[in-house]
Scaffold this active site. Structure first.
Site, short mmCIF file in Angstrom:
data_model
loop_
_atom_site.label_atom_id
_atom_site.label_comp_id
_atom_site.label_asym_id
_atom_site.label_seq_id
_atom_site.Cartn_x
_atom_site.Cartn_y
_atom_site.Cartn_z
N LYS A 1 0.84 -1.20 0.00
CA LYS A 1 0.00 0.00 0.00
C LYS A 1 0.88 1.25 0.00
O LYS A 1 0.69 2.15 -0.80
CB LYS A 1 -0.92 -0.03 1.23
CG LYS A 1 -1.82 1.17 1.33
CD LYS A 1 -2.79 1.04 2.50
CE LYS A 1 -3.53 2.35 2.71
NZ LYS A 1 -4.46 2.32 3.82
N ARG B 1 -5.29 -4.60 5.98
CA ARG B 1 -5.91 -5.89 6.35
C ARG B 1 -7.32 -6.04 5.80
O ARG B 1 -7.97 -7.05 6.06
CB ARG B 1 -5.88 -6.05 7.88
CG ARG B 1 -6.49 -4.89 8.65
CD ARG B 1 -6.10 -4.93 10.12
NE ARG B 1 -6.58 -3.77 10.86
CZ ARG B 1 -5.93 -2.62 10.98
NH1 ARG B 1 -4.76 -2.46 10.38
NH2 ARG B 1 -6.42 -1.63 11.70
N LYS C 1 9.30 -0.86 14.16
CA LYS C 1 9.89 -0.58 12.83
C LYS C 1 10.97 0.48 12.95
O LYS C 1 12.05 0.36 12.37
CB LYS C 1 8.81 -0.01 11.89
CG LYS C 1 7.80 -0.98 11.38
CD LYS C 1 6.92 -0.27 10.35
CE LYS C 1 5.66 -1.04 10.04
NZ LYS C 1 4.73 -0.34 9.18
O1 F6P Z 1 3.13 -2.94 9.78
C1 F6P Z 1 1.77 -3.17 9.63
C2 F6P Z 1 1.30 -2.82 8.26
O2 F6P Z 1 1.22 -1.43 8.11
C3 F6P Z 1 -0.03 -3.48 7.96
O3 F6P Z 1 -1.10 -2.79 8.44
C4 F6P Z 1 0.03 -3.61 6.50
O4 F6P Z 1 -0.91 -4.54 6.03
C5 F6P Z 1 1.46 -4.06 6.30
O5 F6P Z 1 2.18 -3.31 7.26
C6 F6P Z 1 2.04 -3.86 4.94
O6 F6P Z 1 2.02 -2.52 4.55
P1 F6P Z 1 2.21 -2.12 3.05
O7 F6P Z 1 1.10 -2.71 2.26
O8 F6P Z 1 2.17 -0.62 3.03
O9 F6P Z 1 3.54 -2.64 2.59
#
Ligand code: F6P
Length: 522
Positions: free
Chosen positions: A201, A262, A488
């Site tokens: 995302k 999610r 993180k």
């Molecule tokens: O660290 C949690 C999170 O932000 C989740 O909510 C999300 O699904 C995952 O990391 C991956 O995020 P992205 O799709 O931005 O790589």
């Protein structure tokens, strides 16, 4: 319009009268004394037969729970979500994953913009790509690189729907920054036959970008730089970062900030699934979600499966103190479903601050876990049957398998039914107490004719909406995930300290010692 930033009443007020209610008689008595319970405590939600007759509730507790739901504004907050209000308060965003499965031609607005045409334009673009890959004899392997919501949904669903998958195309999912994950996948891949889908995302997630770079280097080493355009596509909301990574944004499939990670398996994040099962099956998958969306919005609370199951979870947690839930699919293809639900439920409702910034005075989201039956029976069911803690269970099963071995399936379903019976009724043995099964252990049984794209979509939507109901009652923001940030950030600080000079000495003594140990042993 309700004020969506205002949480439900304080839990202690909300649950006060519920806490005065006597616990119901044991399940054996409830089920024996009232033969109508087996019909009355079943909701048909689309193709899902949701049986909650073996849950430890009775009519007066359910009535109390519906009062709680009404005082908490469960229906208003549900409607606010479907209306595109910013119910993700801390990120000031709409929560509109329900628009991802809207029929073409209906309108759903986010900030005054009808998002349904955008959703269908993306679906059409995905379908064109999926058809192209499915028709391209050179491509035999599709590798989705993503993590969390950008992995668990498509990985779970692709496995669940393997019976519908294209026979030539193998699907792999790389998520972990542990290099073993991608090493294993690359070891069994041919560059010329592999299509990578980088799904993120934000396109800023370190695990995904690290894996994507490794995959890109591997492809370039095999086929040269010019092959990247034909073998890499991206799914993201961030076109700039996709371009910076070196993927042409013509090869990018977009989605929107109103889709939480999610909640994104039915967005372009499901591209790998669509390639595997084909666009028509993917549309059936979306229709399944829609069936439960309609059930959720149109059924009164008393006949509303997400509301009833969500409220029973609140009764167990907030009144009886049972804060864990086992999800036990009697379908091997649903092996990843408990892991998927762990993110859906625990990242959504694992919160301790309410919408108004005050601390929650009760507990919130349950710990969710599980394994497919019958394997779990020979592992952890002992604790569920005779342990000191109560573990409410969701059993999930299907009348018809996708394999030809009907006698296996009869045995599988017999076990599912037997477990729910054994947990509820137990068996007395006063002579040998260790052989005594006290019973009265609660479970729901969710059944459908067959695990299809549609019934899978229905199951996912059922749990999505359970989360919504419970989050409203706890007065929390189910759609943010600030709790993942600190780890993180600290990992980003520590990464250079593992190799750089001089050795760092800027943490607490225990953390410094761990870094020193690794530096000495690496
Ligand atoms: O660290 C949690 C999170 O932000 C989740 O909510 C999300 O699904 C995952 O990391 C991956 O995020 P992205 O799709 O931005 O790589």
């Amino acid at each position: 319009m309700p004020d969506t930033s205002a949480p439900a009443p304080d839990p202690d007020t909300l649950f006060a009268s519920l806490r005065q209610l006597p616990e119901p008689p044991p399940l054996r008595q409830l089920l024996t004394d009232d033969p109508t319970r087996a019909d009355r405590y079943v909701i048909q939600a689309g193709d899902l037969r949701v049986d909650y007759s073996k849950h430890r509730v009775d009519d007066s507790i359910l009535a109390g729970l519906f009062d709680v739901a009404r005082s908490a504004g469960v229906e208003q907050r549900r409607d606010a979500m479907f209306a595109g209000e910013h119910i993700n308060v801390t990120e000031d965003r709409a929560v509109m994953h329900v628009a991802l499965r809207a029929r073409s031609g209906v309108s759903m607005y986010v900030d005054g913009h009808d998002v349904v045409p955008d959703v269908h334009a993306t679906l059409d673009k995905m379908a064109a790509f999926a058809e192209r890959v499915r028709a391209d004899e050179r491509i035999t392997h599709v590798v989705n690189i993503g993590i969390g919501g950008s992995d668990l949904g498509p990985a779970m669903a692709t496995r669940a729907l393997q019976a519908f998958a294209h026979p030539r195309i193998r699907s792999s999912f790389v998520s972990n920054v542990d290099g073993q994950d991608i090493a294993d996948v690359l070891a069994s891949s041919e560059p010329a036959e592999t299509m990578f889908i980088v799904a993120s995302k934000t396109f800023g997630t370190v695990e995904t970008l690290t894996n994507a770079r490794t995959a890109r280097d591997w492809l370039v080493a095999g086929l040269g730089e010019e092959a990247v355009a034909d073998h890499f596509v991206a799914v993201s909301t961030n076109a700039e970062r996709v371009a910076d990574f070196g993927i042409d944004i013509a090869n990018m499939f977009g989605f929107w900030d109103w889709v939480g990670g999610r909640y994104s398996v039915d967005s372009a994040i499901g591209l790998s699934l669509m390639v595997a099962i084909g666009p028509d099956h993917f549309r059936e998958f979306l229709a399944g979600f829609r069936t439960i969306d309609e059930h959720f919005t149109q059924s009164p609370l008393e006949a509303n499966a997400p509301a009833v199951l969500g409220l029973i979870g609140v009764w167990y947690g907030n009144v009886l103190g049972w804060w864990t839930k086992a999800v036990l699919p009697y379908a091997d293809e649903l092996a990843r479903f408990p892991a998927y639900l762990q993110q859906l439920e625990m990242e959504s409702n694992g919160k301790s601050v309410r919408l108004d910034g005050t601390r929650l005075t009760t507990d919130s989201g349950p710990i969710v876990w599980g394994e497919p039956g019958t394997n779990g029976q020979h592992a952890f069911y002992q604790l569920i049957h005779q342990g000191t803690r109560i573990v409410p269970c969701d059993f999930i099963g299907f009348a018809n398998p996708h394999h030809p071995y009907r006698h296996h399936h009869d045995l599988l379903v017999a076990n599912l039914i037997a477990q729910s019976e054994a947990l509820a009724f137990g068996r007395d043995n006063t002579d040998e107490p260790y052989r005594n099964f006290e019973g009265n252990r609660p479970s729901a049984v969710i059944l459908a004719d067959e695990l299809t794209p549609s019934t899978l979509g229905q199951l996912i939507a059922l749990y999505e909406h359970i989360v919504n109901v419970q989050g409203t009652i706890w007065g929390i923001d189910s759609y943010d995930q600030w709790g993942v940030e600190l780890g993180k950030e600290l990992a980003n600080n520590i990464t250079p300290e593992l190799t750089g000079e001089p050795a760092p000495d800027r943490h607490d003594a225990a953390t410094n010692a761990l870094i020193a140990w690794y530096r000495a042993h690496r």
